[in-house]
Design a protein around this motif. Structure first.
Motif, mmCIF file in Angstrom:
data_model
loop_
_atom_site.group_PDB
_atom_site.id
_atom_site.type_symbol
_atom_site.label_atom_id
_atom_site.label_comp_id
_atom_site.label_asym_id
_atom_site.label_seq_id
_atom_site.Cartn_x
_atom_site.Cartn_y
_atom_site.Cartn_z
ATOM 1 N N GLU A 191 -15.495 4.363 -5.364
ATOM 2 C CA GLU A 191 -14.254 3.696 -4.975
ATOM 3 C C GLU A 191 -13.946 4.014 -3.514
ATOM 4 O O GLU A 191 -14.600 4.860 -2.892
ATOM 5 C CB GLU A 191 -13.092 4.186 -5.848
ATOM 6 C CG GLU A 191 -12.766 5.654 -5.607
ATOM 7 C CD GLU A 191 -11.605 6.162 -6.450
ATOM 8 O OE1 GLU A 191 -10.596 5.447 -6.556
ATOM 9 O OE2 GLU A 191 -11.720 7.277 -6.991
ATOM 10 N N TYR A 192 -12.929 3.343 -3.011
ATOM 11 C CA TYR A 192 -12.417 3.643 -1.666
ATOM 12 C C TYR A 192 -10.908 3.709 -1.849
ATOM 13 O O TYR A 192 -10.243 2.693 -2.055
ATOM 14 C CB TYR A 192 -12.840 2.519 -0.713
ATOM 15 C CG TYR A 192 -12.711 2.823 0.764
ATOM 16 C CD1 TYR A 192 -12.108 3.985 1.224
ATOM 17 C CD2 TYR A 192 -13.210 1.928 1.705
ATOM 18 C CE1 TYR A 192 -12.004 4.239 2.585
ATOM 19 C CE2 TYR A 192 -13.113 2.171 3.062
ATOM 20 C CZ TYR A 192 -12.508 3.321 3.498
ATOM 21 O OH TYR A 192 -12.394 3.567 4.842
ATOM 22 N N LYS A 193 -10.362 4.921 -1.827
ATOM 23 C CA LYS A 193 -8.930 5.106 -2.116
ATOM 24 C C LYS A 193 -8.073 4.383 -1.075
ATOM 25 O O LYS A 193 -8.516 4.185 0.062
ATOM 26 C CB LYS A 193 -8.599 6.595 -2.119
ATOM 27 C CG LYS A 193 -9.228 7.354 -3.275
ATOM 28 C CD LYS A 193 -8.156 7.887 -4.231
ATOM 29 C CE LYS A 193 -8.739 8.431 -5.531
ATOM 30 N NZ LYS A 193 -9.437 9.708 -5.375
ATOM 31 N N PRO A 194 -6.853 3.984 -1.450
ATOM 32 C CA PRO A 194 -6.012 3.211 -0.524
ATOM 33 C C PRO A 194 -5.828 3.885 0.837
ATOM 34 O O PRO A 194 -5.619 5.097 0.923
ATOM 35 C CB PRO A 194 -4.690 3.086 -1.283
ATOM 36 C CG PRO A 194 -5.108 3.100 -2.720
ATOM 37 C CD PRO A 194 -6.244 4.096 -2.790
ATOM 38 N N HIS A 195 -5.914 3.091 1.872
ATOM 39 C CA HIS A 195 -5.844 3.574 3.267
ATOM 40 C C HIS A 195 -5.428 2.400 4.156
ATOM 41 O O HIS A 195 -5.396 1.256 3.707
ATOM 42 C CB HIS A 195 -7.224 4.087 3.706
ATOM 43 C CG HIS A 195 -8.286 3.029 3.605
ATOM 44 N ND1 HIS A 195 -8.995 2.793 2.441
ATOM 45 C CD2 HIS A 195 -8.721 2.092 4.489
ATOM 46 C CE1 HIS A 195 -9.817 1.787 2.630
ATOM 47 N NE2 HIS A 195 -9.681 1.327 3.859
ATOM 48 N N HIS A 196 -5.118 2.706 5.408
ATOM 49 C CA HIS A 196 -4.939 1.646 6.406
ATOM 50 C C HIS A 196 -6.179 1.623 7.282
ATOM 51 O O HIS A 196 -6.788 2.670 7.519
ATOM 52 C CB HIS A 196 -3.696 1.918 7.268
ATOM 53 C CG HIS A 196 -2.409 1.850 6.490
ATOM 54 N ND1 HIS A 196 -1.797 2.986 5.972
ATOM 55 C CD2 HIS A 196 -1.645 0.794 6.125
ATOM 56 C CE1 HIS A 196 -0.704 2.627 5.322
ATOM 57 N NE2 HIS A 196 -0.580 1.302 5.390
ATOM 58 N N ASP A 197 -6.543 0.457 7.787
ATOM 59 C CA ASP A 197 -7.751 0.381 8.622
ATOM 60 C C ASP A 197 -7.445 0.663 10.087
ATOM 61 O O ASP A 197 -8.353 0.959 10.863
ATOM 62 C CB ASP A 197 -8.413 -1.000 8.491
ATOM 63 C CG ASP A 197 -9.247 -1.109 7.215
ATOM 64 O OD1 ASP A 197 -9.399 -0.085 6.506
ATOM 65 O OD2 ASP A 197 -9.749 -2.219 6.926
ATOM 66 N N TYR A 198 -6.177 0.547 10.506
ATOM 67 C CA TYR A 198 -5.860 0.856 11.910
ATOM 68 C C TYR A 198 -5.948 2.358 12.128
ATOM 69 O O TYR A 198 -5.968 3.145 11.172
ATOM 70 C CB TYR A 198 -4.474 0.321 12.291
ATOM 71 C CG TYR A 198 -3.337 0.764 11.405
ATOM 72 C CD1 TYR A 198 -2.860 2.064 11.421
ATOM 73 C CD2 TYR A 198 -2.723 -0.142 10.539
ATOM 74 C CE1 TYR A 198 -1.816 2.469 10.603
ATOM 75 C CE2 TYR A 198 -1.678 0.257 9.712
ATOM 76 C CZ TYR A 198 -1.236 1.559 9.746
ATOM 77 O OH TYR A 198 -0.212 1.963 8.922
ATOM 78 N N LEU A 264 -1.696 -1.401 3.414
ATOM 79 C CA LEU A 264 -2.374 -0.367 2.633
ATOM 80 C C LEU A 264 -3.292 -1.091 1.643
ATOM 81 O O LEU A 264 -2.867 -2.046 0.992
ATOM 82 C CB LEU A 264 -1.335 0.470 1.883
ATOM 83 C CG LEU A 264 -1.871 1.661 1.086
ATOM 84 C CD1 LEU A 264 -2.348 2.760 2.034
ATOM 85 C CD2 LEU A 264 -0.812 2.205 0.143
ATOM 86 N N HIS A 265 -4.550 -0.670 1.560
ATOM 87 C CA HIS A 265 -5.490 -1.364 0.676
ATOM 88 C C HIS A 265 -6.578 -0.400 0.244
ATOM 89 O O HIS A 265 -6.842 0.590 0.926
ATOM 90 C CB HIS A 265 -6.095 -2.582 1.381
ATOM 91 C CG HIS A 265 -6.958 -2.173 2.525
ATOM 92 N ND1 HIS A 265 -6.427 -1.705 3.711
ATOM 93 C CD2 HIS A 265 -8.305 -2.084 2.644
ATOM 94 C CE1 HIS A 265 -7.429 -1.358 4.515
ATOM 95 N NE2 HIS A 265 -8.573 -1.571 3.899
ATOM 96 N N GLY A 266 -7.214 -0.700 -0.883
ATOM 97 C CA GLY A 266 -8.277 0.172 -1.378
ATOM 98 C C GLY A 266 -9.312 -0.625 -2.134
ATOM 99 O O GLY A 266 -9.111 -1.807 -2.442
#
Ligand code: PD2
Ligand code: ZN
Length: 288
Positions: A191-198, A264-266
């Motif tokens: 998985e890729y836990k929720p984060h911001h890409d900026y 915020l996305h994951g």
């Protein structure tokens, strides 16, 4: 008799539920009590509630003057609500759009042959994905990101160059402002836990990263296969889930490096089979 406490993890569903209770006017102590009644340990419930509400507060519309100024971002030409867009000679479907956060889901952005070609070119070069080390601007292995990945150089191969031209045309953004295409493979459970890409400018390591073309202002995640189960791209601030479907893609943009963009996305855990994606990040200026 002593019972061994199970580790209790705060899921996106629990976070949403806590926010809904707060928005409905429930008192914090009643929310905590409801969590305890349904089996949560008191300290975990309190921490979950505090962190959820603190993060939620940051996503609420703030006084504009307290925020960094907005910058121009990539944007597909969607005036008149077209159901299809022609991008560098390739027809792309517009499946779903959302204004805030700005999210657009595309269908048929890549052909099956292009998906297969990207996976074949990438496979031998995959290694455990890393995330940015905030202190140095370098990268490090992180348990919140359990995929394998690799980066292509921009224009490294005729197939890559063709896809990059298409993305540039679709989003109205210079190809030179794109980072090299990243390929990720998630195995079951990854998985890729929720984060911001900026990049958060408060971190010491961000200066080095920002020197290579400014902020990231948009992300395009392209699905190279359809996993047998799981693997949705999630936007927890707005309860949106995008199902990974081969050839489709999800685009989102952010006018400032701030959680009020609700970006915020994951990547939700893959439940069965593998999930392969290609990610294109777009910078403010030429990425060098
Ligand atoms: O694979 C995904 O769904 C995903 C989720 C969140 C990819 C990224 N972020 C990314 O590449 O930034
Ligand atoms: Zn991301």
């Amino acid at each position: 008799m002593n019972t061994v406490a199970k580790p209790q993890s705060v899921t996106p569903e629990l976070r949403r539920w806590i926010i809904e209770q707060a928005e409905a006017g429930c008192r914090p102590q009643d929310v905590i009590q409801a969590m305890i009644t349904s089996g949560w340990q008191e300290d975990v419930a309190m921490r979950a509630m505090e962190s959820t509400l603190r993060e939620h507060l940051a996503t609420l519309p703030a006084d504009e003057s307290d925020l960094p100024p907005p910058v121009p971002v990539p944007e597909p030409p969607l005036a008149g609500s077209p159901s299809e867009l022609l991008a560098d000679g390739h027809l792309v479907k517009v499946l779903t759009t959302l204004k805030h956060p700005r999210v657009v889901v595309f269908g048929g952005l890549l052909t099956d042959e292009e998906c297969n070609g990207l996976m074949a070119l990438a496979e031998a070069r995959l290694s455990r994905s890393e995330t940015v080390d905030n202190a140095t601007g370098g990268s490090e292995v992180n348990p919140s990101r359990t995929s394998d990945g690799m980066f292509f150089e921009r224009g490294e191969h005729a197939l890559i160059a063709r896809i990059e031209r298409r993305i540039g045309a679709l989003l109205g953004w210079p190809v030179e402002n794109g980072e090299g295409l990243q390929i990720l493979r998630y195995r079951p459970g990854a998985e890729y836990k929720p984060h911001h890409d900026y990049f958060d400018p408060v971190h010491a390591g961000s200066a080095t990263i920002l020197a290579r073309g400014g902020q990231r202002v948009g992300t395009l995640v392209m699905y190279l296969n359809t996993p047998e189960g799981g693997g949705a791209t999630t936007f927890p601030d707005v309860g949106l889930e995008v199902a990974p479907v081969r050839g489709n893609a999800v685009f989102f943009s952010y006018t400032r490096a701030h959680p009020s963009t609700k970006t915020l996305h994951g990547g939700a855990p893959v439940l069965a089979g593998e999930k392969w994606v290609a990610t294109k990040w777009l910078r403010e200026r030429e990425f060098v």
